[in-house]
Write a protein that holds these residues in place. Structure first.
Motif: not given
Ligand SMILES: NC(=O)C1=CN([C@@H]2O[C@H](COP(=O)(O)OP(=O)(O)OC[C@H]3O[C@@H](n4cnc5c(N)ncnc54)[C@H](OP(=O)(O)O)[C@@H]3O)[C@@H](O)[C@H]2O)C=CC1
Ligand SMILES: CC(C)=CCC[C@@H](C)[C@H]1CC[C@H]2C3=C(CC[C@]12C)[C@@]1(C)CCC(=O)[C@@H](C)[C@@H]1CC3
Length: 334
Positions: A22-26, A55-62, A266-272
């Protein structure tokens, strides 16, 4: 405007590969890694930043398997962001898997061999247990925690005038016969993983029916067979080392052996990169890799009963009420 993307189970395997893609895509993306272990989340963030420095990367505890954690994480998200464009529901578990070796050998010499390698039908059972919320752990992690997260995040997912997307990492192991509408948590069976994935397919359909008019669209994917912590847990590691050359050989003949997390995503990226209007709510989007290593995405119609998906949706709403009540009573007791 930068897109806000949240990925559950982002610290390893397919989730981490998706983040990289995703980061490579956008490069403008605001990516939030939602993980249960913050050390692993930090490591994933550092790894992503080495190849995407700005890149703007946040973390979240979940911890999606815990009601309290999901509710706390959702509060935090509502404080941090005013919308979420993509919610990737990828975290998943398959605890204590057992392979039926007899069925495997029988399958190897049958006409069903390709299907067996693609879906593991009849090969796998798991031992599930109750979690601290009194829910079956596989159901709670793979399905219900994600459902509760969606419900909590509705204000960010349906902000009006914009579309948002949900993408479930399901599986071709999802099977109607493993699921019972009388036992949605799969308390009584030996295939909780298959049942939870079939339930996510049905829930996605129901969500589309209820939420498309508010601009929320849900899709499901299957990443194929990918070598990750989840698959390495199925057999002893020496066995995987032994059969790895066979796996790469099988890959020449079956496009479902995507094997690497990059291919599996692949499919996760494709859907994006697809428009929400072009999506088919009844399709499962499969990541596939050809014998020559080319990745592509193919939709396949899911074997789903509309009426049953509606009943499942109502049962999940009922269960949500119960766990919320329990949660607030617990808070009063403290
Ligand atoms: N590998 C395969 O062949 C296939 C995988 N899938 C699905 O792909 C998804 C990703 O799995 P995969 O990459 O293979 O395996 P991994 O085990 O590498 O990834 C699973 C991720 O989910 C996280 N996770 C597990 N439980 C929780 C929880 N309670 N709360 C938050 N995060 C959690 C894990 O975190 P932690 O590191 O802390 O354990 C990890 O980051 C799963 O939903 C799986 O069912 C579907 C079909 C095939
Ligand atoms: C190659 C040989 C000789 C043996 C390996 C057999 C199995 C361990 C293997 C065959 C099909 C695989 C499979 C999965 C796990 C490993 C297998 C059972 C999955 C169930 C992993 C998780 C998923 O969600 C499925 C899509 C996979 C389907 C195929």
């Amino acid at each position: 405007m930068e897109k806000v993307v949240l990925v559950t189970g982002a610290n390893s395997g397919i989730g981490l590969a998706l983040c990289e893609r995703l980061l490579t895509e956008d490069s403008q993306l605001l990516l939030c890694l939602a993980c249960r272990n913050m050390k692993r989340a930090e490591d994933a963030r550092s790894a992503l930043l080495t190849s995407h420095i700005n890149a703007h990367i946040d973390l979240l505890h979940l911890d999606v398997g815990s009601v309290q954690s999901v509710l706390a994480a959702a509060q935090e998200l509502k404080a941090r962001y005013n919308r979420i464009d993509f919610l990737y529901l990828n975290a998943g578990i398959m605890p204590n898997p057992q392979v039926d070796v007899k069925a495997l050998f029988k399958g190897l010499f049958s006409r069903n061999v390709i299907n067996m390698f693609a879906t593991a039908e009849g090969l796998l059972t798991q031992q599930d247990r109750l979690n601290s919320d009194g829910l079956q752990e596989v159901f709670a992690t793979n399905l219900f925690g994600h459902f509760l997260l969606i419900r909590e995040l509705e204000p960010l997912l349906c902000p009006g005038g914009q579309t948002s997307r949900i993408v479930w990492t399901s599986s071709s192991n999802a099977r109607r016969s493993a699921f019972s509408i009388e036992d949605i948590q799969h308390r009584n069976g030996m295939e909780p993983y298959s049942s939870s994935k079939y339930a996510s397919d049905m829930l996605s359909l129901a969500l589309n029916r209820h939420k498309n008019s508010q601009g929320l669209f849900s899709s499901v994917i299957c990443p194929g067979l990918v070598m990750t912590n989840l698959t390495y847990g199925i057999l002893p590691s020496f066995f995987w080392t032994l059969i790895m050359p066979i796996m790469w050989l099988i890959r020449i003949f079956t496009n479902t052996f995507t094997l690497t997390p990059y291919n599996g995503a692949e499919a996760l990226h494709w859907l994006f990169v697809q428009n929400s209007e072009s999506l088919d709510p009844r399709a499962k989007y499969h990541s596939l890799t050809s014998g020559l290593g080319k990745n592509y995405t193919q939709p396949q119609q899911m074997d789903i009963d509309e009426q049953m998906s509606e009943i499942l949706y109502s049962k999940l709403l009922e269960l949500e009420k119960v766990v919320r009540k329990k949660q607030s009573e617990g808070n009063v007791d403290k």
